[in-house]
Structure formats: C-alpha cells, structure tokens
Design a protein around this motif. Structure first.
Motif, PDB file in Angstrom:
ATOM      1  N   PHE A  91      13.973  49.784  55.556  1.00 33.21           N
ATOM      2  CA  PHE A  91      14.694  49.474  54.325  1.00 33.21           C
ATOM      3  C   PHE A  91      15.925  48.624  54.638  1.00 33.21           C
ATOM      4  CE2 PHE A  91      18.075  50.584  51.302  1.00 33.21           C
ATOM      5  CZ  PHE A  91      17.494  50.133  50.128  1.00 33.21           C
ATOM      6  N   TYR A  92      16.702  49.051  55.630  1.00 31.27           N
ATOM      7  CA  TYR A  92      17.921  48.303  55.974  1.00 31.27           C
ATOM      8  C   TYR A  92      17.602  46.962  56.618  1.00 31.27           C
ATOM      9  CZ  TYR A  92      20.749  52.162  54.482  1.00 31.27           C
ATOM     10  OH  TYR A  92      21.355  53.116  53.707  1.00 31.27           O
ATOM     11  N   LEU A 149      17.297  40.997  55.792  1.00 33.66           N
ATOM     12  CA  LEU A 149      16.495  39.783  55.708  1.00 33.66           C
ATOM     13  C   LEU A 149      16.534  39.195  54.278  1.00 33.66           C
ATOM     14  CD1 LEU A 149      13.352  40.777  57.796  1.00 33.66           C
ATOM     15  CD2 LEU A 149      15.182  39.208  58.454  1.00 33.66           C
ATOM     16  N   ALA A 150      16.565  40.053  53.282  1.00 34.58           N
ATOM     17  CA  ALA A 150      16.552  39.580  51.907  1.00 34.58           C
ATOM     18  C   ALA A 150      17.909  39.017  51.475  1.00 34.58           C
ATOM     19  CB  ALA A 150      16.119  40.695  50.969  1.00 34.58           C
ATOM     20  N   PHE A 151      18.967  39.643  51.956  1.00 39.35           N
ATOM     21  CA  PHE A 151      20.333  39.240  51.562  1.00 39.35           C
ATOM     22  C   PHE A 151      21.200  38.996  52.800  1.00 39.35           C
ATOM     23  CE2 PHE A 151      18.734  42.246  48.317  1.00 39.35           C
ATOM     24  CZ  PHE A 151      18.646  41.360  47.239  1.00 39.35           C
TER      25      PHE A 151
END
Length: 182
Positions: free
Chosen positions: A170-171, A176-178
C-alpha cells in the motif's frame, strides 16, 4: 416389456426405487436399476441415468443384453434418443472396465512399469481407465501439525504475513502514485 407414458414414468420410477429398498433378488435388482436408468434416460437426464447404470453394472447388470432383451417382462422398453443410448453404452463399458481394473487386492495383478494394471483389451495406452492412479492422487501430510494449535499457528502466520505485505505494498503504491508528496 412394459411401456410407460409420461404420467406413469414418475410413479414407475418411485416403484423401482422402493423395490430396491426391499430385499430384491439379483434379477429383480438388475431389473429395477435398468428400469430406473431407462426412465431417467427417457426424461433426457443422463446424469441420473448414469448413477443407476453405474450401480447396476457394478452389481453385474449386462446393460447391452438388457437393451436387446424383448422377452423379459420385468424390463421396460428403453426409450431414449440415439445419442443418450450411445452415451450410456460407452458409460457402461467404462464402468465395466474400471470394475475389472479395481478388483480385490488379492486379485489385482502387479502394476506394470508404465503404472498400468493389467493389459487392456483395446490397448489404449493414453486412457486412464484401468490405470493405477493412487500414486498421483496421494496427499502426503508429513511435517504438518494437524492439531488445532498447529492449524491456528498456520492461519495466524498467513494473516500476519498478508497484513504486513498488504501494508508495505500500500505504501509503495502511494509512493509510486504520488511521488511529489514524499
């Protein structure tokens, strides 16, 4: 031979099943199982027909002979589509071959190097009917604690691993997303 119309078939099927619950002779048992198979086949229910046919063949019913019999008053006339008749003939033959391959342990010949039990009359080497499958189907439980405590430890370990791995992923996904919010 008797012929049953649609309204009589269910009643006849019930009578055949009830006769099996009593102490029938071998001939009566064969007739009841064949007749049940015939009724199921007349409805087009191949699976139920196969259940009663398997029991009949395992108890010595000659399905092919019963199909051809026209003078036995205990047998009903088999009314099924040609496809169902063919399918049930093949099924009866397969059950008969399996029954021959799964003889009592004293009668069972030693397994050949290929894993086959005995030799098939048709010589079909790729066919699994008549092969000893026990080695492939065996499940070894050595080294696994089957007690309640052992099961609890395995489940707890699996849950803990899943939670930790889920949190880490999750982290990593957030990073990677933000990437600008790090």
């Amino acid at each position: 031979m008797q012929k049953f119309n649609n309204g009589d078939r269910m009643g006849a099927l019930k009578l055949f099943e009830e006769s099996l619950q009593k102490s029938p002779t071998t001939s009566q048992r064969h007739a009841a199982l064949f007749n049940s198979t015939a009724v199921h086949a007349s409805f087009g229910d191949v699976e139920l027909a196969q259940i009663t046919l398997r029991e009949g063949v395992n108890r010595g019913l000659d399905f092919e002979g019963a199909l051809k019999s026209t003078d036995d008053p205990q047998l009903v006339r088999f009314q099924g589509s040609p496809q169902i008749v063919i399918q049930l003939r093949k099924f009866a033959e397969a059950v008969r071959r399996i029954k021959g391959a799964v003889a009592s342990p004293a009668d069972k010949p030693a397994a050949a190097p290929s894993g086959r039990i005995g030799a098939s009359a048709s010589g079909d080497g790729g066919n699994y009917l008549g092969r000893d499958m026990s080695g492939m189907l065996r499940t070894e439980m050595s080294g696994i604690d089957p007690s309640l405590g052992g099961i609890f430890r395995r489940v707890a370990g699996l849950l803990l691993t899943g939670l930790v791995l889920g949190a880490v992923l999750f982290y990593v996904g957030l990073k990677l997303a933000f990437p600008s919010y790090s």
